[in-house]
Design a protein around this motif. Sequence first.
Motif, short mmCIF file in Angstrom:
data_model
loop_
_atom_site.label_atom_id
_atom_site.label_comp_id
_atom_site.label_asym_id
_atom_site.label_seq_id
_atom_site.Cartn_x
_atom_site.Cartn_y
_atom_site.Cartn_z
N ARG A 94 26.37 8.44 -21.30
CA ARG A 94 25.54 7.24 -21.02
C ARG A 94 24.10 7.47 -21.45
NH1 ARG A 94 26.06 5.61 -15.02
NH2 ARG A 94 27.14 7.56 -14.61
N PHE A 95 23.60 8.67 -21.25
CA PHE A 95 22.24 8.99 -21.65
C PHE A 95 22.09 8.92 -23.16
CE2 PHE A 95 18.85 12.00 -22.78
CZ PHE A 95 17.80 11.50 -22.01
N LEU A 96 23.02 9.50 -23.89
CA LEU A 96 22.96 9.47 -25.35
C LEU A 96 23.02 8.04 -25.87
CD1 LEU A 96 25.37 12.42 -26.27
CD2 LEU A 96 22.87 12.41 -26.42
N ALA A 97 23.90 7.22 -25.30
CA ALA A 97 24.03 5.83 -25.73
C ALA A 97 22.74 5.05 -25.46
CB ALA A 97 25.21 5.17 -25.03
N GLN A 98 22.05 5.40 -24.40
CA GLN A 98 20.79 4.74 -24.06
C GLN A 98 19.67 5.13 -25.02
OE1 GLN A 98 19.37 5.03 -19.85
NE2 GLN A 98 17.61 6.09 -20.74
N GLU A 99 19.65 6.37 -25.45
CA GLU A 99 18.53 6.89 -26.22
C GLU A 99 18.69 6.81 -27.75
OE1 GLU A 99 15.74 7.61 -24.86
OE2 GLU A 99 16.48 7.45 -22.79
N PHE A 100 19.93 6.69 -28.22
CA PHE A 100 20.16 6.69 -29.67
C PHE A 100 20.82 5.38 -30.10
CE2 PHE A 100 19.84 11.18 -28.62
CZ PHE A 100 19.01 11.65 -29.62
N GLY A 101 19.99 4.48 -30.64
CA GLY A 101 20.48 3.20 -31.12
C GLY A 101 20.32 3.08 -32.63
N GLU A 102 20.27 1.84 -33.11
CA GLU A 102 20.17 1.59 -34.56
C GLU A 102 18.90 2.19 -35.15
OE1 GLU A 102 22.27 0.44 -36.58
OE2 GLU A 102 23.78 -0.63 -35.39
#
Length: 287
Positions: A96-104
């Motif tokens: 969840r943390f990675l998905a929050q911090e690494f976007g397009e």
Amino acid sequence: MSDHPTFDAVGLAGGGNRCYWQSGFLKAYSEHASLTPRFYVAVSAGAYHGAMHLAGVGDRVRAAAFAFAETRQRDLDWRALKRRQSPLVVGDLYRRFLAQEFGEAELDALKAAPPMLIQLSALPGWMPGALGALGSIGAYQIEKLLTDGSHSRAGRHMGLKPVWISTHNVDYPGELVDALMATSSVPPFMPVGRLRGRAYLDGGLVDNPPLIKLREVEEKGWRTLLLSTRFGRKPPEAPNRTVVGPSEDIPVNKFAVGDPDGIRHAYEVGLRDGKSFSQRSLATISC
């Protein structure tokens, strides 16, 4: 800045929360010298720290990680068993943390930076993920008892093979998250990784630190920089390779989610070591 030595490739070893040392090192060194290798190769949590550095979001991501650690969440949640989930919370929280911090935007920045080869351990086609994890991690623990653990290759004895995915070949942010999860897959703490329909385990089970790709280019005469995370246990040295590790012990638990003091200590040691290494490098050239 041009007076400092140049490196053609940079390797980032794994080590869980100890890899915050790499974050500090990369930040401090880059503030005093130019670090523009042709590529990076990273394994396990080293890939997470390499990604935030190359995307230019290290300060923001670390601040978010420190803030979360301050909540002092426990590493175990036995209530999860009622939901038929693992009581070890780090895997779900990390995704969840990675998905929050690494976007397009972060993925675009990674593709504009030098490529980072994220190292994974591929299982043989006949081997279920759970069996591969149990056998490889068991072999890894035996290897640590028999050696100093400075270079881990135990997974190869179980038939695991190293594979790499470049940040320049990641198609969308969710795939980047899958790759970062897969390279850190150490059941039961982290789930078996899944990327493009295949199962993977922690890349460090076959080669930690990631020396295979470094050796390939060192033999061509390229200069490499390897950032270890183990204090007092240097991985193998080789011609054209510079190895740097922490200048003092980093006692933080690799998988702890609620230890802000531990990860800050790792980061601060890295800051000091990165600055010191930069200064020593310049002094050597000046002489």
